[in-house]
Motif scaffolding. Sequence first.
Motif, PDB file in Angstrom:
ATOM      1  N   PHE A  19       0.839  -1.205   0.000  1.00 30.11           N
ATOM      2  CA  PHE A  19       0.000   0.000   0.000  1.00 30.11           C
ATOM      3  C   PHE A  19       0.876   1.259   0.000  1.00 30.11           C
ATOM      4  CE2 PHE A  19      -3.525  -2.714   1.789  1.00 30.11           C
ATOM      5  CZ  PHE A  19      -4.373  -2.522   0.709  1.00 30.11           C
ATOM      6  N   ALA A  20       1.947   1.213   0.791  1.00 36.38           N
ATOM      7  CA  ALA A  20       2.856   2.364   0.870  1.00 36.38           C
ATOM      8  C   ALA A  20       3.494   2.627  -0.492  1.00 36.38           C
ATOM      9  CB  ALA A  20       3.937   2.099   1.912  1.00 36.38           C
ATOM     10  N   GLN A  21       3.872   1.544  -1.156  1.00 35.42           N
ATOM     11  CA  GLN A  21       4.504   1.647  -2.483  1.00 35.42           C
ATOM     12  C   GLN A  21       3.558   2.270  -3.496  1.00 35.42           C
ATOM     13  OE1 GLN A  21       6.697  -1.917  -4.058  1.00 35.42           O
ATOM     14  NE2 GLN A  21       4.911  -1.921  -5.385  1.00 35.42           N
ATOM     15  N   LYS A  22       2.300   1.811  -3.479  1.00 30.86           N
ATOM     16  CA  LYS A  22       1.293   2.366  -4.389  1.00 30.86           C
ATOM     17  C   LYS A  22       1.089   3.849  -4.119  1.00 30.86           C
ATOM     18  CE  LYS A  22      -1.467  -1.813  -5.237  1.00 30.86           C
ATOM     19  NZ  LYS A  22      -2.769  -2.464  -4.994  1.00 30.86           N
ATOM     20  N   ASP A  23       1.058   4.205  -2.837  1.00 27.62           N
ATOM     21  CA  ASP A  23       0.875   5.612  -2.464  1.00 27.62           C
ATOM     22  C   ASP A  23       2.044   6.461  -2.964  1.00 27.62           C
ATOM     23  OD1 ASP A  23      -1.535   5.194  -1.243  1.00 27.62           O
ATOM     24  OD2 ASP A  23      -0.703   4.997   0.784  1.00 27.62           O
ATOM     25  N   GLN A  24       3.249   5.911  -2.837  1.00 29.18           N
ATOM     26  CA  GLN A  24       4.428   6.665  -3.266  1.00 29.18           C
ATOM     27  C   GLN A  24       4.416   6.905  -4.775  1.00 29.18           C
ATOM     28  OE1 GLN A  24       7.033   3.904  -1.434  1.00 29.18           O
ATOM     29  NE2 GLN A  24       7.407   5.162   0.386  1.00 29.18           N
ATOM     30  N   ILE A  25       3.976   5.905  -5.557  1.00 28.88           N
ATOM     31  CA  ILE A  25       3.893   6.073  -7.010  1.00 28.88           C
ATOM     32  C   ILE A  25       2.827   7.109  -7.356  1.00 28.88           C
ATOM     33  CG2 ILE A  25       3.368   4.935  -9.205  1.00 28.88           C
ATOM     34  CD1 ILE A  25       4.529   2.338  -7.987  1.00 28.88           C
ATOM     35  N   LYS A  26       1.676   7.017  -6.636  1.00 26.82           N
ATOM     36  CA  LYS A  26       0.599   7.995  -6.875  1.00 26.82           C
ATOM     37  C   LYS A  26       1.053   9.411  -6.503  1.00 26.82           C
ATOM     38  CE  LYS A  26      -3.422   4.952  -6.379  1.00 26.82           C
ATOM     39  NZ  LYS A  26      -4.577   4.584  -5.518  1.00 26.82           N
ATOM     40  N   ASN A  27       1.737   9.517  -5.366  1.00 32.47           N
ATOM     41  CA  ASN A  27       2.245  10.817  -4.932  1.00 32.47           C
ATOM     42  C   ASN A  27       3.270  11.376  -5.921  1.00 32.47           C
ATOM     43  OD1 ASN A  27       0.656  10.812  -2.623  1.00 32.47           O
ATOM     44  ND2 ASN A  27       2.261   9.917  -1.329  1.00 32.47           N
ATOM     45  N   ALA A  28       4.068  10.456  -6.488  1.00 25.93           N
ATOM     46  CA  ALA A  28       5.059  10.869  -7.490  1.00 25.93           C
ATOM     47  C   ALA A  28       4.355  11.404  -8.737  1.00 25.93           C
ATOM     48  CB  ALA A  28       5.963   9.692  -7.856  1.00 25.93           C
ATOM     49  N   GLU A  29       3.293  10.715  -9.169  1.00 29.26           N
ATOM     50  CA  GLU A  29       2.510  11.166 -10.327  1.00 29.26           C
ATOM     51  C   GLU A  29       1.923  12.552 -10.073  1.00 29.26           C
ATOM     52  OE1 GLU A  29      -0.258   7.869 -10.958  1.00 29.26           O
ATOM     53  OE2 GLU A  29       0.641   7.600 -12.946  1.00 29.26           O
ATOM     54  N   LYS A  30       1.404  12.741  -8.850  1.00 31.24           N
ATOM     55  CA  LYS A  30       0.791  14.016  -8.482  1.00 31.24           C
ATOM     56  C   LYS A  30       1.843  15.135  -8.496  1.00 31.24           C
ATOM     57  CE  LYS A  30      -2.282  13.825  -5.209  1.00 31.24           C
ATOM     58  NZ  LYS A  30      -2.883  13.733  -3.837  1.00 31.24           N
ATOM     59  N   ALA A  31       3.016  14.846  -7.950  1.00 27.92           N
ATOM     60  CA  ALA A  31       4.096  15.842  -7.911  1.00 27.92           C
ATOM     61  C   ALA A  31       4.528  16.221  -9.322  1.00 27.92           C
ATOM     62  CB  ALA A  31       5.280  15.293  -7.123  1.00 27.92           C
ATOM     63  N   LEU A  32       4.613  15.209 -10.188  1.00 28.09           N
ATOM     64  CA  LEU A  32       5.039  15.450 -11.569  1.00 28.09           C
ATOM     65  C   LEU A  32       4.020  16.301 -12.317  1.00 28.09           C
ATOM     66  CD1 LEU A  32       7.199  14.937 -13.697  1.00 28.09           C
ATOM     67  CD2 LEU A  32       6.047  12.790 -14.274  1.00 28.09           C
ATOM     68  N   LYS A  33       2.746  16.003 -12.099  1.00 33.08           N
ATOM     69  CA  LYS A  33       1.686  16.806 -12.736  1.00 33.08           C
ATOM     70  C   LYS A  33       1.727  18.250 -12.242  1.00 33.08           C
ATOM     71  CE  LYS A  33      -1.571  13.049 -13.679  1.00 33.08           C
ATOM     72  NZ  LYS A  33      -2.827  12.373 -13.262  1.00 33.08           N
ATOM     73  N   GLY A  34       2.195  18.442 -11.016  1.00 29.30           N
ATOM     74  CA  GLY A  34       2.311  19.785 -10.460  1.00 29.30           C
ATOM     75  C   GLY A  34       3.608  20.483 -10.851  1.00 29.30           C
ATOM     76  N   GLY A  35       4.404  19.829 -11.695  1.00 30.28           N
ATOM     77  CA  GLY A  35       5.647  20.438 -12.170  1.00 30.28           C
ATOM     78  C   GLY A  35       6.853  20.194 -11.291  1.00 30.28           C
ATOM     79  N   ASP A  36       6.715  19.334 -10.273  1.00 26.79           N
ATOM     80  CA  ASP A  36       7.812  19.076  -9.343  1.00 26.79           C
ATOM     81  C   ASP A  36       8.452  17.720  -9.656  1.00 26.79           C
ATOM     82  OD1 ASP A  36       9.591  18.977  -7.264  1.00 26.79           O
ATOM     83  OD2 ASP A  36       8.083  18.753  -5.676  1.00 26.79           O
ATOM     84  N   ALA A  37       9.291  17.693 -10.680  1.00 23.95           N
ATOM     85  CA  ALA A  37       9.927  16.435 -11.096  1.00 23.95           C
ATOM     86  C   ALA A  37      10.883  15.910 -10.024  1.00 23.95           C
ATOM     87  CB  ALA A  37      10.669  16.635 -12.413  1.00 23.95           C
TER      88      ALA A  37
END
Length: 422
Positions: A19-37
């Motif tokens: 679950f933590a891993q899935k959250d981290q990937i989702k959070n990474a996607e969200k950060a990338l969409k916000g311009g924070d690579a």
Amino acid sequence: MKSKYVILASALLISVATFAQKDQIKNAEKALKGGDAQGALAQLKDAENLIANAKDTEQAQYYFVQGNAFLDLANKKVEEGKNLLAAADSYKKLIDVEKASGKQKYSTQAAASITNIKGLLINSAIADTQVNKHAEGAKKLYEAYELDKKDTINLYYAASTAVNSQDYDLALPMYEELKKLNFSGKGTLYLAVNKANGSEDNFANAKERDLAVKLGTHEKPKTEAIPSKRGEIYKNLALILVQKGRTEDAKKAISDARKANPEDSSLILTEANLYLESKDYETYKKLVGEALEKDPKNADLVFNLGVISSGAKNNADAEKYYLKAIEINPEYTNAYLNLAALKLEAEKPIIDEMNKLGTSAKDMKRYDVLKAQREAVFKGVIPYLKKANELDPKNEDVSKTLLGVYNALEMTAEAKALKAKM
């Protein structure tokens, strides 16, 4: 009973980690969409140790987001070369995962991104070479080749660029790979002038080029042959090996190349040049004779024999070959140029002697003789320089040399007319 609790606890730990891993990937996607690579990559870094045991779909998603984050940084010129390579590596891992699983969700997009990265690497390499960062450019061109090994021309350009940087340790394995591939680079250019901007465009084939001309977007179609690059490749390979003290390896490399490509006359010249470098003049002369017998009407071959002879300070042979190249092809600009340069070499000893003379009657008489000899040298090169200038009017070196000759001979009208065209 106790062991059951241990198993249950382990299962709960794995579940929580997943679950933590899935959250981290989702959070990474969200950060990338916000311009924070950078933030996206930090999130993915936390999941890195768990990704090897994750489901194929999660692994693919992980590498897809990671590749996109690296590419975003590269597009923002943040450590461009490094991040382009990191992005390509992530996309390749993604494609491998989906290929093994038989489920393809991101592979098409990843493949398109890899193609884009290849183009960006090539453009970045060109930018590097323009500011004399040849080693960096060579590495990027090699990586572009690594991304698409069918496009072997990038390996050739990588090797050539490495040689320009004089990084022979970098160039050597590239040339050895070109040798292994038996790369030629021989081909055909289908060209036509773009009416909109005046540039000369290259087309994939004659049919596409002719269609563009028919549609009216292009004009002045022409077809040019791209000569084999094997001679140059083996020449550079041999020179690097010789520099490293591996002369016998160099001779074997060229011998192997000639056996594999018996019709490629440029390799005879390369072998001849190697024996010339090692001062084996008998073998050199034998190979020169073989080259001429094989292709007596090849102007490039004859011209290169002139270059080799000039390098060996055999000016009589050099002049003979340059004149022969002009006889075969009367519009061979470089033959006229080299012939003029060869003849102008006679000026130096004349000037040296003139500078040593004194002011006695005997010295003044000798000075007049030498002055006449110098003028004869200048008059002798005018026809070759004029022809070279006619064939290549934009070549400033030719124009300046011809102008200098006119001025030395006090040919004022000719100098004035030439200067007006410059």
